[in-house]
Design a protein around this motif. Structure first.
Motif, PDB file in Angstrom:
ATOM      1  N   PRO A   1      25.162  62.987  -5.395  1.00  0.00           N
ATOM      2  CA  PRO A   1      24.852  61.769  -4.618  1.00  0.00           C
ATOM      3  C   PRO A   1      23.362  61.819  -4.297  1.00  0.00           C
ATOM      4  O   PRO A   1      22.551  62.719  -4.112  1.00  0.00           O
ATOM      5  N   VAL A   2      22.627  60.445  -4.588  1.00  0.00           N
ATOM      6  CA  VAL A   2      21.299  60.475  -4.553  1.00  0.00           C
ATOM      7  C   VAL A   2      20.937  59.820  -3.051  1.00  0.00           C
ATOM      8  O   VAL A   2      21.429  58.711  -2.865  1.00  0.00           O
ATOM      9  N   VAL A   3      20.169  60.355  -2.265  1.00  0.00           N
ATOM     10  CA  VAL A   3      19.661  59.847  -1.015  1.00  0.00           C
ATOM     11  C   VAL A   3      18.200  59.806  -0.803  1.00  0.00           C
ATOM     12  O   VAL A   3      17.584  60.719  -0.844  1.00  0.00           O
ATOM     13  N   LYS A   4      17.667  58.498  -0.986  1.00  0.00           N
ATOM     14  CA  LYS A   4      16.476  58.526  -1.076  1.00  0.00           C
ATOM     15  C   LYS A   4      15.725  57.151  -0.478  1.00  0.00           C
ATOM     16  O   LYS A   4      16.545  56.369  -0.503  1.00  0.00           O
ATOM     17  N   GLY A   5      14.543  56.815  -0.514  1.00  0.00           N
ATOM     18  CA  GLY A   5      13.843  55.749   0.179  1.00  0.00           C
ATOM     19  C   GLY A   5      14.290  55.196   1.345  1.00  0.00           C
ATOM     20  O   GLY A   5      14.422  55.902   2.294  1.00  0.00           O
TER      21      GLY A   5
ATOM     22  N   GLY B   1      17.194  54.868   2.181  1.00  0.00           N
ATOM     23  CA  GLY B   1      18.743  55.134   2.205  1.00  0.00           C
ATOM     24  C   GLY B   1      19.819  53.961   1.803  1.00  0.00           C
ATOM     25  O   GLY B   1      20.639  53.722   2.708  1.00  0.00           O
ATOM     26  N   TYR B   2      19.239  53.295   0.794  1.00  0.00           N
ATOM     27  CA  TYR B   2      19.888  52.227   0.066  1.00  0.00           C
ATOM     28  C   TYR B   2      20.367  51.190   1.281  1.00  0.00           C
ATOM     29  O   TYR B   2      21.769  50.681   1.042  1.00  0.00           O
ATOM     30  N   GLY B   3      19.786  50.845   2.455  1.00  0.00           N
ATOM     31  CA  GLY B   3      20.063  50.077   3.521  1.00  0.00           C
ATOM     32  C   GLY B   3      20.850  50.684   4.649  1.00  0.00           C
ATOM     33  O   GLY B   3      20.680  50.154   5.668  1.00  0.00           O
TER      34      GLY B   3
ATOM     35  N   VAL C   1      14.955  67.697  -5.754  1.00  0.00           N
ATOM     36  CA  VAL C   1      13.806  66.935  -5.604  1.00  0.00           C
ATOM     37  C   VAL C   1      13.834  66.079  -6.860  1.00  0.00           C
ATOM     38  O   VAL C   1      13.424  66.742  -7.883  1.00  0.00           O
ATOM     39  N   LEU C   2      13.757  64.890  -6.836  1.00  0.00           N
ATOM     40  CA  LEU C   2      13.755  64.089  -8.208  1.00  0.00           C
ATOM     41  C   LEU C   2      12.382  63.995  -8.475  1.00  0.00           C
ATOM     42  O   LEU C   2      11.928  63.942  -9.902  1.00  0.00           O
ATOM     43  N   GLU C   3      11.400  64.011  -7.999  1.00  0.00           N
ATOM     44  CA  GLU C   3       9.865  63.929  -8.281  1.00  0.00           C
ATOM     45  C   GLU C   3       9.440  65.268  -8.730  1.00  0.00           C
ATOM     46  O   GLU C   3       9.872  66.207  -8.241  1.00  0.00           O
TER      47      GLU C   3
ATOM     48  N   ASN D   1      10.370  56.860 -20.097  1.00  0.00           N
ATOM     49  CA  ASN D   1       8.947  57.056 -20.188  1.00  0.00           C
ATOM     50  C   ASN D   1       8.237  57.064 -18.752  1.00  0.00           C
ATOM     51  O   ASN D   1       7.374  56.565 -18.412  1.00  0.00           O
ATOM     52  N   ARG D   2       8.931  57.740 -17.939  1.00  0.00           N
ATOM     53  CA  ARG D   2       8.430  57.998 -16.468  1.00  0.00           C
ATOM     54  C   ARG D   2       7.852  59.448 -16.215  1.00  0.00           C
ATOM     55  O   ARG D   2       6.841  59.653 -16.544  1.00  0.00           O
ATOM     56  N   HIS D   3       8.919  60.371 -16.319  1.00  0.00           N
ATOM     57  CA  HIS D   3       8.383  61.743 -15.992  1.00  0.00           C
ATOM     58  C   HIS D   3       9.047  62.550 -17.124  1.00  0.00           C
ATOM     59  O   HIS D   3      10.314  61.959 -17.553  1.00  0.00           O
TER      60      HIS D   3
ATOM     61  N   LEU E   1      17.783  64.470 -17.432  1.00  0.00           N
ATOM     62  CA  LEU E   1      17.312  63.207 -18.354  1.00  0.00           C
ATOM     63  C   LEU E   1      17.571  61.919 -17.317  1.00  0.00           C
ATOM     64  O   LEU E   1      18.689  61.861 -16.639  1.00  0.00           O
ATOM     65  N   HIS E   2      16.432  61.203 -17.326  1.00  0.00           N
ATOM     66  CA  HIS E   2      16.529  59.869 -16.564  1.00  0.00           C
ATOM     67  C   HIS E   2      16.456  58.486 -17.365  1.00  0.00           C
ATOM     68  O   HIS E   2      15.590  58.503 -18.166  1.00  0.00           O
ATOM     69  N   LEU E   3      17.606  58.152 -17.654  1.00  0.00           N
ATOM     70  CA  LEU E   3      17.503  56.765 -18.604  1.00  0.00           C
ATOM     71  C   LEU E   3      17.341  55.663 -17.857  1.00  0.00           C
ATOM     72  O   LEU E   3      17.629  55.259 -16.744  1.00  0.00           O
TER      73      LEU E   3
ATOM     74  N   LEU F   1      22.307  63.866 -15.409  1.00  0.00           N
ATOM     75  CA  LEU F   1      22.051  62.505 -16.269  1.00  0.00           C
ATOM     76  C   LEU F   1      21.965  61.353 -14.998  1.00  0.00           C
ATOM     77  O   LEU F   1      22.921  61.534 -14.030  1.00  0.00           O
ATOM     78  N   SER F   2      20.863  60.299 -15.325  1.00  0.00           N
ATOM     79  CA  SER F   2      21.099  59.410 -14.500  1.00  0.00           C
ATOM     80  C   SER F   2      21.196  57.936 -15.127  1.00  0.00           C
ATOM     81  O   SER F   2      20.721  57.846 -16.486  1.00  0.00           O
ATOM     82  N   HIS F   3      21.905  57.125 -14.720  1.00  0.00           N
ATOM     83  CA  HIS F   3      22.092  55.732 -15.305  1.00  0.00           C
ATOM     84  C   HIS F   3      23.022  55.764 -16.881  1.00  0.00           C
ATOM     85  O   HIS F   3      22.539  55.119 -17.778  1.00  0.00           O
ATOM     86  N   VAL F   4      24.041  56.742 -16.869  1.00  0.00           N
ATOM     87  CA  VAL F   4      24.790  56.805 -17.804  1.00  0.00           C
ATOM     88  C   VAL F   4      25.915  56.218 -17.339  1.00  0.00           C
ATOM     89  O   VAL F   4      26.874  56.845 -16.397  1.00  0.00           O
TER      90      VAL F   4
ATOM     91  N   PRO G   1      26.229  63.495 -13.360  1.00  0.00           N
ATOM     92  CA  PRO G   1      25.735  62.443 -13.088  1.00  0.00           C
ATOM     93  C   PRO G   1      25.025  62.140 -11.570  1.00  0.00           C
ATOM     94  O   PRO G   1      25.443  62.585 -10.755  1.00  0.00           O
ATOM     95  N   ARG G   2      23.835  61.853 -11.692  1.00  0.00           N
ATOM     96  CA  ARG G   2      22.998  61.560 -10.339  1.00  0.00           C
ATOM     97  C   ARG G   2      23.298  59.959  -9.963  1.00  0.00           C
ATOM     98  O   ARG G   2      22.897  59.094 -10.866  1.00  0.00           O
ATOM     99  N   VAL G   3      23.865  59.646  -8.879  1.00  0.00           N
ATOM    100  CA  VAL G   3      24.431  58.379  -8.470  1.00  0.00           C
ATOM    101  C   VAL G   3      23.799  57.817  -7.099  1.00  0.00           C
ATOM    102  O   VAL G   3      24.080  58.695  -6.330  1.00  0.00           O
ATOM    103  N   GLY G   4      23.211  56.857  -6.956  1.00  0.00           N
ATOM    104  CA  GLY G   4      22.733  56.185  -5.760  1.00  0.00           C
ATOM    105  C   GLY G   4      23.605  54.905  -5.613  1.00  0.00           C
ATOM    106  O   GLY G   4      24.765  54.888  -4.846  1.00  0.00           O
ATOM    107  N   THR G   5      22.904  53.851  -6.438  1.00  0.00           N
ATOM    108  CA  THR G   5      23.248  52.384  -6.159  1.00  0.00           C
ATOM    109  C   THR G   5      25.045  52.318  -6.353  1.00  0.00           C
ATOM    110  O   THR G   5      25.709  51.705  -5.279  1.00  0.00           O
ATOM    111  N   ALA G   6      25.429  52.738  -7.188  1.00  0.00           N
ATOM    112  CA  ALA G   6      27.122  52.688  -7.809  1.00  0.00           C
ATOM    113  C   ALA G   6      28.066  53.569  -6.564  1.00  0.00           C
ATOM    114  O   ALA G   6      29.066  53.087  -6.337  1.00  0.00           O
TER     115      ALA G   6
HETATM  116  C1  PLP Z   1      16.890  56.807  -7.986  1.00  0.00           C
HETATM  117  C2  PLP Z   1      17.297  57.725  -8.942  1.00  0.00           C
HETATM  118  C3  PLP Z   1      18.499  57.912  -9.433  1.00  0.00           C
HETATM  119  C4  PLP Z   1      19.373  56.904  -8.562  1.00  0.00           C
HETATM  120  O1  PLP Z   1      19.606  55.821  -9.157  1.00  0.00           O
HETATM  121  P1  PLP Z   1      20.662  54.656  -8.810  1.00  0.00           P
HETATM  122  O2  PLP Z   1      20.366  53.480  -9.570  1.00  0.00           O
HETATM  123  O3  PLP Z   1      20.330  54.231  -7.301  1.00  0.00           O
HETATM  124  O4  PLP Z   1      21.875  55.298  -9.216  1.00  0.00           O
HETATM  125  C5  PLP Z   1      19.288  58.972 -10.374  1.00  0.00           C
HETATM  126  N1  PLP Z   1      18.077  59.670 -10.927  1.00  0.00           N
HETATM  127  C6  PLP Z   1      16.592  59.472 -10.795  1.00  0.00           C
HETATM  128  C7  PLP Z   1      15.851  60.268 -11.333  1.00  0.00           C
HETATM  129  C8  PLP Z   1      16.258  58.566  -9.711  1.00  0.00           C
HETATM  130  O5  PLP Z   1      14.798  58.373  -9.525  1.00  0.00           O
END
Ligand code: PLP
Length: 350
Positions: A28-32, A34-36, A79-81, A130-132, A155-157, A182-185, A204-209
């Motif tokens: 689970p991704v908890v950031k910014g 906190g998705y509201g 930590v994602l950064e 092409n971010r990090h 990998l961040h897609l 993996l993100s966004h797969v 999978p790393r998932v926030g929004t979904a």
């Molecule tokens: C924000 C983030 C996610 C989660 O993204 P969602 O679109 O909210 O699921 C996953 N991976 C990385 C690296 C992110 O920065």
């Protein structure tokens, strides 16, 4: 008084439980914002999922977010950064044993391990996003430098589908890595990748979904603070905008909450462009549809309302036309918000 996110707790938690059960290894991704919901609510849910479903790793966006997450979550925090010596080298949180860091270069690994010798790391590969990330030709050296402290590759897609070939290329080229984050797969892609690489744990790393995947469980409502009958041609607001006959309604929720401040969007389709043009023209003419509406219960059908002028810091001015029964002070309006850019005054879980 307030603009409030109401959460149907049973329905929302059932969705969280289903999503976690359907995705082994989900992080689970908890950031910014906190998705509201705010980070504390989400971290609390993660702690529940840790107990019930064995979720043992969550992800935060930044090192600043890591401290509160570590305090509220009993297992590991990623930590994602990426770690940067000049930005993060002096942080006390670096040597927290429950922290998992992201690295993208050999020099950063050496620096981090000189300050926090046992620190566990994930090695990020540079994708089409092409971010990090570390270029694929340098990635083997990065993995070697991390050595036994490696938790996995990452990998961040970009958004959308069609990532299978890109992910496969990494998995094939680095077969000794047994875990990839993996993100966004998409679930379909993930399923196909799991079939193709049965020995590899794909997480999978998932926030929004996860947090926003059951929109029917989430409603935002705002208190009506003032209602006044207005004659045609009367004026209101900082800009003295004129109104038709009806009622002027002052309602909770303004720029401080992110109301009517959509995140910049790509506006790629023709239809979207047409909407932007149309709303831009209306805006130029002084008319902007607001995200506030009279609830179905008052009128039989939900009636969307127009701004008298752009939102203020804490409230908005909207107009109810003569033909519509106005709300009363203390009633609530429904609000359509993008939860990833929303700050509620309160979150009520029922
Ligand atoms: C924000 C983030 C996610 C989660 O993204 P969602 O679109 O909210 O699921 C996953 N991976 C990385 C690296 C992110 O920065």
């Amino acid at each position: 008084m307030s603009i409030v996110l109401h959460v149907d707790g049973d329905r929302w938690r059932a969705h969280l439980d289903r999503t976690v059960a359907a995705n082994p290894g989900l992080v689970p991704v908890v950031k910014g914002n906190g998705y509201g919901f705010g980070a504390p609510v989400l971290t609390g849910e993660c702690e529940r999922l840790a107990g019930q479903a064995g979720v043992a790793l969550i992800a935060v966006g930044t090192y600043r977010e890591a401290g509160p997450a570590l305090a509220a979550f009993s297992a590991d925090v990623l930590v994602l950064e990426p770690y940067r010596p000049t930005l993060h080298g002096d942080l006390a949180v670096l040597s927290e044993p429950a922290l998992v860091h992201t690295v993208t270069s050999v020099a950063d690994v050496l620096d981090l391990h000189s300050r926090a010798p046992g620190a566990r790391l994930v090695a990020e590969g540079l994708t089409s996003m092409n971010r990090h990330g570390c270029r694929v030709e340098d990635y083997a050296d990065l993995v070697t430098a991390v050595g036994s402290h490696l938790v996995g590759g990452t990998l961040h897609l970009p958004l959308g589908s069609g990532h299978q070939a890109e992910v496969s290329a990494w998995l094939t080229r680095f077969p000794t890595l047994s875990t990839w984050f993996l993100s966004h797969v998409s679930p379909d892609e993930l399923g196909r990748l799991r079939t193709a690489y049965p020995g590899v744990a794909l997480r999978p790393r998932v926030g929004t979904a996860l947090w926003l995947g059951e929109p029917a469980a989430l409603t935002v409502r705002a208190d009506v603070l003032d209602v006044r009958a207005v004659a045609a041609g009367s004026h209101a607001g900082y800009r003295g905008r004129s109104m038709g006959a009806g009622h002027l309604v002052v309602v909770s929720g303004g720029t401080a909450h992110g109301v009517a401040m959509e995140a910049p969007s790509a506006v790629s389709s023709l239809r979207q462009r047409a909407i932007v043009l149309a709303e831009g023209a209306l805006e130029a003419a002084g008319r902007v549809r607001s995200p506030f509406s009279l609830p179905t219960s008052t009128t039989g059908a939900s009636t969307s309302l127009w701004f008298v002028e752009p939102p203020h810091m804490q409230v908005s001015l909207v107009h109810v036309p003569q033909s519509t029964i106005p709300p009363a002070i203390g009633d609530q309006l429904d609000v359509r918000v993008r939860l990833t850019t929303f700050w509620a005054d309160d979150v009520v879980l029922t």
